[in-house]
Write a protein that holds these residues in place. Structure first.
Motif, PDB file in Angstrom:
ATOM      1  N   ALA A 267       0.824  -1.208   0.000  1.00 21.56           N
ATOM      2  CA  ALA A 267       0.000   0.000   0.000  1.00 21.56           C
ATOM      3  C   ALA A 267       0.861   1.262   0.000  1.00 21.56           C
ATOM      4  CB  ALA A 267      -0.941   0.006   1.208  1.00 21.56           C
ATOM      5  N   GLN A 268       2.030   1.215   0.661  1.00 22.21           N
ATOM      6  CA  GLN A 268       2.929   2.369   0.633  1.00 22.21           C
ATOM      7  C   GLN A 268       3.608   2.487  -0.720  1.00 22.21           C
ATOM      8  OE1 GLN A 268       6.334   3.181   0.419  1.00 22.21           O
ATOM      9  NE2 GLN A 268       5.891   5.314   0.946  1.00 22.21           N
ATOM     10  N   LYS A 269       3.978   1.362  -1.286  1.00 18.91           N
ATOM     11  CA  LYS A 269       4.678   1.360  -2.570  1.00 18.91           C
ATOM     12  C   LYS A 269       3.828   1.930  -3.683  1.00 18.91           C
ATOM     13  CE  LYS A 269       7.691   0.192  -5.756  1.00 18.91           C
ATOM     14  NZ  LYS A 269       8.947   0.971  -5.930  1.00 18.91           N
ATOM     15  N   THR A 270       2.545   1.547  -3.729  1.00 22.35           N
ATOM     16  CA  THR A 270       1.674   1.949  -4.841  1.00 22.35           C
ATOM     17  C   THR A 270       0.607   2.959  -4.449  1.00 22.35           C
ATOM     18  OG1 THR A 270       0.077   0.152  -4.461  1.00 22.35           O
ATOM     19  CG2 THR A 270       2.000  -0.347  -5.830  1.00 22.35           C
ATOM     20  N   GLN A 271       0.508   3.255  -3.124  1.00 24.26           N
ATOM     21  CA  GLN A 271      -0.542   4.143  -2.610  1.00 24.26           C
ATOM     22  C   GLN A 271      -1.934   3.610  -2.926  1.00 24.26           C
ATOM     23  OE1 GLN A 271       0.625   7.349  -0.783  1.00 24.26           O
ATOM     24  NE2 GLN A 271       2.048   5.629  -0.715  1.00 24.26           N
ATOM     25  N   PHE A 272      -2.098   2.313  -2.731  1.00 23.36           N
ATOM     26  CA  PHE A 272      -3.396   1.658  -2.896  1.00 23.36           C
ATOM     27  C   PHE A 272      -4.405   2.319  -1.975  1.00 23.36           C
ATOM     28  CE2 PHE A 272      -6.500  -1.553  -1.627  1.00 23.36           C
ATOM     29  CZ  PHE A 272      -6.864  -2.119  -2.834  1.00 23.36           C
ATOM     30  N   CYS A 273      -5.537   2.774  -2.536  1.00 19.87           N
ATOM     31  CA  CYS A 273      -6.450   3.583  -1.716  1.00 19.87           C
ATOM     32  C   CYS A 273      -7.818   3.725  -2.372  1.00 19.87           C
ATOM     33  CB  CYS A 273      -5.829   4.956  -1.485  1.00 19.87           C
ATOM     34  SG  CYS A 273      -6.840   6.101  -0.535  1.00 19.87           S
ATOM     35  N   PHE A 274      -8.875   3.351  -1.654  1.00 18.97           N
ATOM     36  CA  PHE A 274     -10.247   3.566  -2.130  1.00 18.97           C
ATOM     37  C   PHE A 274     -10.521   5.054  -2.297  1.00 18.97           C
ATOM     38  CE2 PHE A 274     -11.041  -0.791  -1.075  1.00 18.97           C
ATOM     39  CZ  PHE A 274     -12.199  -1.146  -1.757  1.00 18.97           C
ATOM     40  N   ASN A 275     -10.227   5.811  -1.251  1.00 13.18           N
ATOM     41  CA  ASN A 275     -10.466   7.248  -1.272  1.00 13.18           C
ATOM     42  C   ASN A 275      -9.708   7.911  -2.421  1.00 13.18           C
ATOM     43  OD1 ASN A 275     -11.273   9.855   0.397  1.00 13.18           O
ATOM     44  ND2 ASN A 275      -9.117  10.094  -0.115  1.00 13.18           N
ATOM     45  N   GLY A 276      -8.451   7.515  -2.603  1.00 14.98           N
ATOM     46  CA  GLY A 276      -7.641   8.087  -3.663  1.00 14.98           C
ATOM     47  C   GLY A 276      -8.176   7.780  -5.042  1.00 14.98           C
ATOM     48  N   SER A 277      -8.761   6.596  -5.226  1.00 18.41           N
ATOM     49  CA  SER A 277      -9.299   6.238  -6.535  1.00 18.41           C
ATOM     50  C   SER A 277     -10.463   7.142  -6.917  1.00 18.41           C
ATOM     51  CB  SER A 277      -9.746   4.774  -6.536  1.00 18.41           C
ATOM     52  OG  SER A 277     -10.855   4.570  -5.675  1.00 18.41           O
ATOM     53  N   ILE A 278     -11.282   7.497  -5.933  1.00 16.32           N
ATOM     54  CA  ILE A 278     -12.406   8.405  -6.192  1.00 16.32           C
ATOM     55  C   ILE A 278     -11.899   9.822  -6.437  1.00 16.32           C
ATOM     56  CG2 ILE A 278     -14.477   9.462  -5.168  1.00 16.32           C
ATOM     57  CD1 ILE A 278     -14.886   6.820  -3.655  1.00 16.32           C
ATOM     58  N   LYS A 279     -10.943  10.255  -5.623  1.00 16.37           N
ATOM     59  CA  LYS A 279     -10.389  11.600  -5.772  1.00 16.37           C
ATOM     60  C   LYS A 279      -9.664  11.751  -7.118  1.00 16.37           C
ATOM     61  CE  LYS A 279      -6.969  12.816  -3.114  1.00 16.37           C
ATOM     62  NZ  LYS A 279      -6.174  13.272  -1.947  1.00 16.37           N
ATOM     63  N   ASP A 280      -8.935  10.719  -7.529  1.00 18.68           N
ATOM     64  CA  ASP A 280      -8.245  10.761  -8.826  1.00 18.68           C
ATOM     65  C   ASP A 280      -9.231  10.976  -9.960  1.00 18.68           C
ATOM     66  OD1 ASP A 280      -5.904  10.282  -7.499  1.00 18.68           O
ATOM     67  OD2 ASP A 280      -5.723   8.179  -8.111  1.00 18.68           O
ATOM     68  N   TYR A 281     -10.372  10.276  -9.888  1.00 18.41           N
ATOM     69  CA  TYR A 281     -11.360  10.394 -10.961  1.00 18.41           C
ATOM     70  C   TYR A 281     -11.994  11.781 -10.980  1.00 18.41           C
ATOM     71  CZ  TYR A 281     -15.222   9.316 -14.066  1.00 18.41           C
ATOM     72  OH  TYR A 281     -16.097   9.333 -15.119  1.00 18.41           O
ATOM     73  N   VAL A 282     -12.287  12.323  -9.803  1.00 18.84           N
ATOM     74  CA  VAL A 282     -12.907  13.647  -9.727  1.00 18.84           C
ATOM     75  C   VAL A 282     -11.947  14.734 -10.223  1.00 18.84           C
ATOM     76  CG1 VAL A 282     -13.765  15.420  -8.132  1.00 18.84           C
ATOM     77  CG2 VAL A 282     -14.499  13.047  -7.887  1.00 18.84           C
ATOM     78  N   LEU A 283     -10.671  14.631  -9.841  1.00 21.47           N
ATOM     79  CA  LEU A 283      -9.701  15.669 -10.176  1.00 21.47           C
ATOM     80  C   LEU A 283      -9.152  15.562 -11.596  1.00 21.47           C
ATOM     81  CD1 LEU A 283      -7.631  15.895  -6.859  1.00 21.47           C
ATOM     82  CD2 LEU A 283      -9.303  17.544  -7.724  1.00 21.47           C
ATOM     83  N   SER A 284      -8.938  14.327 -12.069  1.00 22.53           N
ATOM     84  CA  SER A 284      -8.270  14.180 -13.373  1.00 22.53           C
ATOM     85  C   SER A 284      -8.857  13.089 -14.253  1.00 22.53           C
ATOM     86  CB  SER A 284      -6.774  13.892 -13.157  1.00 22.53           C
ATOM     87  OG  SER A 284      -6.598  12.658 -12.470  1.00 22.53           O
TER      88      SER A 284
END
Length: 354
Positions: free
Chosen positions: A28-45
Motif C-alpha cells: 500500500a505504501q509502494k503503490t498508494q493503494f487507496c479507495f479514497n484516492g481512486s475516487i479523488k483521482d477520478y474527480v480531479l483528473s
C-alpha cells in the motif's frame, strides 16, 4: 490457563497476522493503494488507475476467499457479514457517514495507517479520532443510540424483505470484470493493477488464518479478515491497558501495516510528502471531523472500505455491497463538493502513462 497447543496456535495466528500486515503496509505504501484516492483521482483528473487496482482487489478477494472456503470448509455464515438480521438502514447511514468522513479526512482508516507510517502526523490525529469514536459507538457514550438504531424493530422488519444471503459468484465477478474492462485503457495496463491482486489475496489468506489455522486455538479465534475501524479502537485499548489486554489477529495486523509502511517508506521516499492542501483548508479540523465520522460510520456500517469493501464482499453478502455502495456514493458526492469549493487536496499523479 492456556493449553500448550492452544498457546502455540495463538502465537501462530499472530505471527501470520503480522506477516499479512507487513505485506499490506509495504504494497500500500509502494503503490498508494487507496479507495479514497481512486475516487479523488477520478474527480480531479478522470484517472482510473487506482480505481482499476481496487476492482482487481475485489475480484482477487472473492476468488481467493471462496477458494479457501471450498477447500477448507470455512463457513462465512459465522462471520459478521452474513448475519440474517441485518438492519440495512443502519448500514446505509453508516456508509454515508463513513464515505463523507474519509473524503473530508483525505483517506480511510487503512489509508491513514499507511500515511502515518510515512510520517504524516495529521493521519495520527485521524487514527486516534477513528479509534476513540469507534469505541464510543460500540461500547461507550454513543453505544445506546447506535443500538437503538441497529435494533429498531420497524427498520429490522423492513430490512428482512431483502435476505442477506450470498450473491451469485458468476454475476458479481462478471460485473466486476466488466467494470475493470471499462477502467483499463489497454490490456497491458493490467500489470499496473498487480497491487490489487496482492491485496485481494491477503483477504483470502486472512480468512484462512482465522478460519483454519486458528480454528482450534484457546478462546477460538473469531472468523474475520481485514478491517480497521473497530480494530483501531481495540488497538488503542491494547496500548492503554497493555497488562490487561490480549493481542488479537486484527490488532497485530494493524501493527504490521504500520511497520510495513514504515519499512517501505525508507526505500520508496517519493510518497513520504503530504498532499498539497488548499490554502483555505483546515487540515487539522478535517482530520478530526473526518476521523470522528469514520469511527461512528464504520461501526454502524459494520466495516470500512476494506472491512466491507473487500472482506465483506469476498463473502458475497448483500449487506456488504450495500455498505460499499453507500460509502462510494457519499465519498463521490463529497469529493465533487470539495472540488467545487477548491478544498480537495491534490496529491500525486496516478495517470496510466506514469
Amino acid at each position: 490457563m492456556y493449553n500448550t497447543d492452544d498457546f502455540e496456535l495463538y502465537h501462530t495466528v499472530n505471527v501470520f497476522a503480522l506477516i499479512i500486515g507487513l505485506a499490506y503496509g509495504m504494497i500500500a505504501q509502494k503503490t498508494q493503494f487507496c479507495f479514497n484516492g481512486s475516487i479523488k483521482d477520478y474527480v480531479l483528473s478522470r484517472s482510473t488507475r487506482r480505481g482499476a487496482s481496487i476492482l482487481t482487489a475485489m475480484i482477487a478477494a472473492i476468488f481467493s476467499s471462496q477458494l479457501f472456503s471450498y477447500l477448507y470448509a470455512i463457513d462465512f455464515s459465522t462471520s459478521i457479514y452474513l448475519q440474517p438480521d441485518i438492519n440495512f438502514f443502519a448500514i446505509i447511514f453508516g456508509g454515508l457517514l463513513f464515505g463523507a468522513g474519509m473524503m473530508r479526512a483525505d483517506g480511510c482508516s487503512s489509508r491513514h495507517l499507511v500515511k502515518f507510517s510515512q510520517g504524516d502526523l495529521h493521519s495520527l490525529v485521524t487514527l486516534l479520532c477513528i479509534a476513540i469514536f469507534a469505541y464510543m459507538t460500540s461500547k461507550g457514550l454513543f453505544s445506546y443510540g447506535a443500538a437503538l438504531l441497529q435494533t429498531n424493530p420497524v427498520l429490522l422488519d423492513i430490512s428482512s424483505f431483502i435476505p442477506n444471503s450470498p450473491m451469485s459468484i458468476p454475476i458479481v465477478i462478471g460485473l466486476l470484470l466488466l467494470a475493470l474492462w471499462k477502467a483499463v485503457p489497454k490490456v497491458k495496463n493490467l500489470l499496473a493493477c498487480s497491487d490489487g491482486l496482492v491485496v485481494g489475496t491477503l483477504i483470502g489468506l486472512s480468512w484462512f488464518v482465522t478460519g483454519v489455522v486458528g480454528f482450534d486455538a484457546f478462546d477460538a479465534t473469531p472468523l474475520e479478515s481485514l478491517s480497521f475501524v473497530y480494530p483501531s479502537g481495540k488497538t488503542l485499548e491494547y496500548l492503554m491497558f497493555f497488562s490487561g489486554s490480549t493481542l488479537s489477529f486484527s490488532i497485530t495486523v494493524i501493527f504490521g501495516i504500520v511497520a510495513g509502511g514504515f519499512i517501505m517508506s525508507l526505500f520508496n521516499k517519493k510518497f513520504r510528502f503530504n498532499c498539497a492542501a488548499p490554502q483555505n483548508s483546515n487540515k487539522l479540523k478535517n482530520s478530526i471531523l473526518g476521523g470522528a465520522m469514520m469511527g461512528i460510520g464504520g461501526i454502524l456500517a459494520m466495516g470500512c472500505t476494506i472491512g466491507q469493501g473487500l472482506s465483506g464482499i469476498s463473502t458475497l453478502a448483500v449487506s456488504s455491497f450495500v455498505a460499499l455502495l453507500s460509502i462510494a456514493v457519499s465519498a463521490y458526492i463529497t469529493a465533487l463538493y470539495m472540488a467545487k469549493k477548491e478544498d480537495l487536496p491534490s496529491c500525486f499523479n496516478f495517470d496510466w502513462d506514469r
